[in-house]
Design a protein around this motif. Structure first.
Motif, short mmCIF file in Angstrom:
data_model
loop_
_atom_site.label_atom_id
_atom_site.label_comp_id
_atom_site.label_asym_id
_atom_site.label_seq_id
_atom_site.Cartn_x
_atom_site.Cartn_y
_atom_site.Cartn_z
N GLY A 106 1.24 9.44 8.59
CA GLY A 106 2.41 9.26 7.74
C GLY A 106 3.17 10.53 7.46
O GLY A 106 4.16 10.52 6.72
N ILE A 107 2.73 11.67 8.04
CA ILE A 107 3.36 12.96 7.76
C ILE A 107 3.70 13.67 9.06
O ILE A 107 2.88 13.72 9.98
CB ILE A 107 2.43 13.86 6.91
N HIS A 156 13.92 11.35 5.05
CA HIS A 156 12.73 11.51 4.19
C HIS A 156 12.25 12.96 4.16
O HIS A 156 11.04 13.22 4.24
CB HIS A 156 11.60 10.59 4.68
N TYR A 201 0.79 15.20 -0.77
CA TYR A 201 1.74 14.45 0.06
C TYR A 201 1.03 13.28 0.76
O TYR A 201 1.57 12.17 0.86
CB TYR A 201 2.38 15.37 1.10
N SER A 202 -0.16 13.53 1.26
CA SER A 202 -0.91 12.47 1.93
C SER A 202 -1.24 11.34 0.95
O SER A 202 -1.11 10.15 1.28
CB SER A 202 -2.19 13.06 2.53
N SER A 214 1.97 9.41 0.26
CA SER A 214 2.32 8.59 1.42
C SER A 214 1.50 7.31 1.45
O SER A 214 2.02 6.23 1.68
CB SER A 214 2.11 9.40 2.70
N ARG A 215 0.19 7.45 1.19
CA ARG A 215 -0.68 6.26 1.19
C ARG A 215 -0.35 5.34 0.03
O ARG A 215 -0.29 4.12 0.18
CB ARG A 215 -2.16 6.68 1.10
N ASN A 274 3.17 3.90 0.67
CA ASN A 274 3.43 3.42 2.04
C ASN A 274 4.75 4.00 2.56
O ASN A 274 5.59 3.28 3.12
CB ASN A 274 3.46 1.89 2.09
N SER A 275 4.93 5.30 2.36
CA SER A 275 6.20 5.94 2.73
C SER A 275 6.00 7.00 3.81
O SER A 275 4.89 7.51 4.02
CB SER A 275 6.83 6.60 1.49
N ILE A 276 7.09 7.30 4.51
CA ILE A 276 7.10 8.36 5.52
C ILE A 276 7.42 9.68 4.84
O ILE A 276 8.31 9.74 3.98
CB ILE A 276 8.17 8.05 6.59
N ILE A 277 6.74 10.73 5.25
CA ILE A 277 7.01 12.06 4.71
C ILE A 277 7.27 13.01 5.87
O ILE A 277 6.41 13.21 6.73
CB ILE A 277 5.85 12.55 3.82
#
Length: 462
Positions: free
Chosen positions: A157-158, A215, A123-124, A127-128, A131-134
């Motif tokens: 981001g998580i 998200h 997930y990390s 996200s990187r 460039n998204s929110i989790i």
């Protein structure tokens, strides 16, 4: 590799999208469109691999190049570098017919670490890369929550919100979750049992607009990445026995409540691992045992037991098995699950029951038998079982023939369930990481067992 829904209304999607979707948007569960088939030569080559090397090969089949191999290797290596044992999941011989597969050498002393250390890093990475929110949302009967939190705490981001049933997890399980005070972690202690928590999660994910707006991502075993990660240790354990010249009739005995862990074994067998029997061990919440023996899937009376992580009536992975039982017929699977939602029951015909009984044998372990098994193995073999592992061992005793070897999956360290161990006057020494928990303050929010109450807390957090 493409992934499709067990209910047939989600178009084929890639691995990353399958991980992000979690619960399929049509309410079903995602499965690979085709299960890779392994040759005897491939199995022979894999026997020489270390655990991380084996995990990389298995994941590569299902990721199918969507994540560059070097990136995937780093994800795998980082995930298993956190384990306390160099073999990650060592196999211990107890007697001529029984080996214990120790799955508790990860950060939270539970088998869930094996999948959730990887999923947290994955997930990390996603996200990187995007460039998204989790926003992770999950339910736990004890171990999933701690493992998931450990996998993503403090990661940019998580955010993660975990629901657990108030007063129905062990004290150590509760402390492992609630002593984490990272800003990206929320623990909700829900009035009700685990099935209530799981129902709320599934219904929130089934609201596709809500899921997409906020998200929401899944860490429960509804997420296909969880199951894929768990197939690895079936291969690894089999290979360890093969190296010892014991690759004849090898059974696996699996304590299970949500059907995810034993489904991973079923998937490994469908890929070509020559498993003899898959022994399904339950406790007094024995809906799965009744299904295997009678062909009826119907929740019964809820029981609190000494193996609380298995105190589950509705198994979230059961739908994946139904899909394969009915020949990958998504329409029939959807009809069966719709009928279950309306009537609370699935009954299968005799020909299907025959297939189920070819796939599994099942045994439900009563509370007293669970404790007796812990005492017996402590006295006879100086090996301390946690109560869930004891259920797996008790089931293996009932279903292992003289010419067979059974690998019982040890799903947690006994220190996580000292309430049960103390009942039979066994004193154990806690690992220092667990001992330290008792001095830390807790952070959790008590909430009622309705969707609206949980949703309100989630909205404040996310």
């Amino acid at each position: 590799m493409e992934y499709i829904s067990t209910r047939g209304k989600v178009g084929a999607i890639g691995f990353v999208d399958a991980v992000l979707m979690g619960l399929a948007d049509d309410g079903g569960l995602l499965v690979p469109k085709h299960i890779p088939q392994l040759s005897a030569d491939t199995l022979a080559q894999w026997q020489k691999l270390s655990y991380p090397e084996l995990a990389l090969e298995l994941f590569s089949l299902y990721v199918d190049g969507e994540i560059p191999r070097e990136d995937l290797k780093k994800l795998v290596d980082d995930s298993y570098a956190t384990f306390r044992h160099e073999e990650v999941t060592p196999v211990r011989r107890v007697n001529n017919n029984l080996h214990i597969l120790e799955l508790f050498h990860g950060p939270t002393f539970a088998f869930k670490d094996i999948a959730l250390q990887f999923l947290g890093n994955l997930y990390s990475y996603i996200s990187r890369r995007t460039n998204s929110i989790i926003h992770i949302l999950g339910a736990t009967s004890g171990d999933t929550g701690a493992s998931a939190i450990e996998g993503v705490r403090g990661k940019e981001g998580i955010k993660i919100c975990i629901l657990h049933p108030n007063g129905k997890v062990s004290k150590v399980q509760e402390l492992q979750m609630t002593t984490v005070d990272d800003a990206n972690v929320l623990n909700l202690s829900v009035e009700g049992n685990f099935d209530d928590c799981q129902r709320i999660i599934k219904e929130l994910f089934a609201d596709v607009a809500f899921k997409q707006q906020y998200h929401l991502r899944a860490i429960n075993s509804i997420n296909i990445a969880r199951v894929l990660a768990q197939t690895v240790y079936y291969f690894y354990a089999y290979f360890q026995l093969a190296k010892q010249g014991q690759a004849g009739k090898v059974n696996f005995s699996v304590p299970t409540g949500n059907f995810g862990d034993i489904f991973a074994g079923y998937l490994a067998k469908k890929m070509g691992l020559p498993v003899n029997k898959l022994i399904l061990a339950t406790n007094e919440n024995n809906i799965l045992e009744r299904f295997v023996n009678e062909g009826v899937y119907q929740p019964g009376e809820f029981h609190m037991t000494y193996s609380p992580s298995m105190d589950i009536q509705v198994a979230s992975n059961f739908e994946r098995y139904l899909y394969y039982l009915y020949g990958e017929d998504a329409a029939t699977t959807a009809t069966l699950m719709d009928g279950f939602k309306k009537e609370g029951k699935i009954a299968i015909p005799a020909d299907k029951l025959k297939q189920v009984q070819a796939d599994f044998v099942a045994y439900g372990v009563q509370n007293d038998e669970c404790l007796a098994t812990i005492g017996q193995y402590h006295d006879e073999y100086s090996y301390l079982l946690d109560p869930h592992t004891a259920c797996g061992v008790a089931a293996s005793e009932k279903n292992t023939a003289a010419d067979e070897v059974t690998v019982a999956l040890s799903t947690a360290h006994p220190a996580k369930f000292n309430e049960a161990i103390e009942l039979i006057q066994i004193e154990q020494t806690f690992p220092p990481q667990i001992e330290a928990l008792f001095e830390k303050p807790q952070h959790q929010t008590l909430v009622g067992g309705s969707n609206d109450e949980v949703k309100a807390e989630i909205l404040k957090f996310f």
